[in-house]
Scaffold this motif. Sequence first.
Motif, PDB file in Angstrom:
ATOM      1  N   HIS A   1      48.140  43.200  45.218  1.00  0.00           N
ATOM      2  CA  HIS A   1      48.014  42.040  44.333  1.00  0.00           C
ATOM      3  C   HIS A   1      49.305  41.225  44.391  1.00  0.00           C
ATOM      4  CE1 HIS A   1      44.361  43.782  42.509  1.00  0.00           C
ATOM      5  NE2 HIS A   1      45.002  44.935  42.643  1.00  0.00           N
TER       6      HIS A   1
ATOM      7  N   ARG B   1      45.083  40.139  47.437  1.00  0.00           N
ATOM      8  CA  ARG B   1      44.545  39.106  46.548  1.00  0.00           C
ATOM      9  C   ARG B   1      45.713  38.389  45.886  1.00  0.00           C
ATOM     10  NH1 ARG B   1      40.030  42.985  43.606  1.00  0.00           N
ATOM     11  NH2 ARG B   1      38.916  43.567  45.528  1.00  0.00           N
TER      12      ARG B   1
ATOM     13  N   TYR C   1      47.350  35.519  42.994  1.00  0.00           N
ATOM     14  CA  TYR C   1      47.208  34.950  41.650  1.00  0.00           C
ATOM     15  C   TYR C   1      48.373  33.997  41.405  1.00  0.00           C
ATOM     16  CZ  TYR C   1      44.656  39.366  41.576  1.00  0.00           C
ATOM     17  OH  TYR C   1      43.836  40.418  41.911  1.00  0.00           O
TER      18      TYR C   1
ATOM     19  N   ALA D   1      46.473  35.818  34.998  1.00  0.00           N
ATOM     20  CA  ALA D   1      45.347  36.043  35.914  1.00  0.00           C
ATOM     21  C   ALA D   1      45.442  37.429  36.542  1.00  0.00           C
ATOM     22  CB  ALA D   1      45.331  34.976  36.996  1.00  0.00           C
ATOM     23  N   LEU D   2      46.642  37.841  36.886  1.00  0.00           N
ATOM     24  CA  LEU D   2      46.841  39.176  37.467  1.00  0.00           C
ATOM     25  C   LEU D   2      46.451  40.257  36.476  1.00  0.00           C
ATOM     26  CD1 LEU D   2      48.158  41.081  39.698  1.00  0.00           C
ATOM     27  CD2 LEU D   2      50.151  41.035  38.213  1.00  0.00           C
TER      28      LEU D   2
ATOM     29  N   ALA E   1      44.431  40.219  34.010  1.00  0.00           N
ATOM     30  CA  ALA E   1      42.989  40.282  33.794  1.00  0.00           C
ATOM     31  C   ALA E   1      42.278  40.957  34.959  1.00  0.00           C
ATOM     32  CB  ALA E   1      42.435  38.875  33.591  1.00  0.00           C
ATOM     33  N   ALA E   2      42.823  40.784  36.162  1.00  0.00           N
ATOM     34  CA  ALA E   2      42.154  41.287  37.364  1.00  0.00           C
ATOM     35  C   ALA E   2      42.403  42.762  37.638  1.00  0.00           C
ATOM     36  CB  ALA E   2      42.590  40.467  38.574  1.00  0.00           C
ATOM     37  N   ILE E   3      43.531  43.298  37.174  1.00  0.00           N
ATOM     38  CA  ILE E   3      43.883  44.672  37.539  1.00  0.00           C
ATOM     39  C   ILE E   3      43.606  45.682  36.436  1.00  0.00           C
ATOM     40  CG2 ILE E   3      45.690  43.884  39.102  1.00  0.00           C
ATOM     41  CD1 ILE E   3      47.703  44.788  36.921  1.00  0.00           C
ATOM     42  N   GLU E   4      42.882  45.276  35.415  1.00  0.00           N
ATOM     43  CA  GLU E   4      42.670  46.143  34.257  1.00  0.00           C
ATOM     44  C   GLU E   4      42.123  47.515  34.633  1.00  0.00           C
ATOM     45  OE1 GLU E   4      40.383  45.998  29.939  1.00  0.00           O
ATOM     46  OE2 GLU E   4      40.673  44.163  31.098  1.00  0.00           O
TER      47      GLU E   4
ATOM     48  N   GLN F   1      42.074  48.753  37.882  1.00  0.00           N
ATOM     49  CA  GLN F   1      42.568  49.170  39.194  1.00  0.00           C
ATOM     50  C   GLN F   1      43.406  50.443  39.079  1.00  0.00           C
ATOM     51  OE1 GLN F   1      42.267  47.721  42.417  1.00  0.00           O
ATOM     52  NE2 GLN F   1      40.631  46.505  41.525  1.00  0.00           N
TER      53      GLN F   1
END
Length: 204
Positions: free
Chosen positions: A8, A32, A34, A39-40, A42-45, A47
């Motif tokens: 990320h 990916r 960001y 934004a990061l 929210a996306a890696i919650e 992961q």
Amino acid sequence: MTDRAVIHIVDDDRAAREGLVFLLSSLGLEARAYAGAAALLAAIEDQTEGCILADVRMPGMSGLELLDELGRRGCPLPVIMITGHGDVPMAVRAMRAGAVDFFEKPVNGMALVERIKEALELSRARAGSEREKAQLGRRIDSLTAREAEVARAVLRGLLNKQIAHELGISQKTVEIHRHNAMEKMGASSAADLVRLLVAAGWEG
């Protein structure tokens, strides 16, 4: 959540993040990008495997503030910090906050790739450890109340006769409960039982 480790990249500089995505993708790595920390996050919650490349100086939440937030959330992903304005105190703060490395721009691409690969190996090891811990936790939950009491006493280093005296039961009963606890935990000896309980983070 993906089964494949993802790198990320969070950087408000579009050219920088797109360049990193291109470099990593060309090497067969999944990346990916960001534009900001929100934004990061929210996306890696969900992961559990991968790593994060974060620029230090970003509008809104800075890279160092992001690092602090990741620590508060217990994020298992290793973080590599990147900055165009690095200095020693900033590097020290980043490392103390949990960063695994610190690169200054312009970044040596291959050196960064090697460090990313090391970070991904660290991530896989952490994920494996967490899976093992969860599995051991389920085994502990399968113990009866008495088996848990005996296991707790074994963890404290007590002998069977001492456990029997403390719990007010016969030594033979202690041996039965200890045997059952070891069997449920998959332990081959008392020492192995203690190792597994400690690995699970169990303090009784």
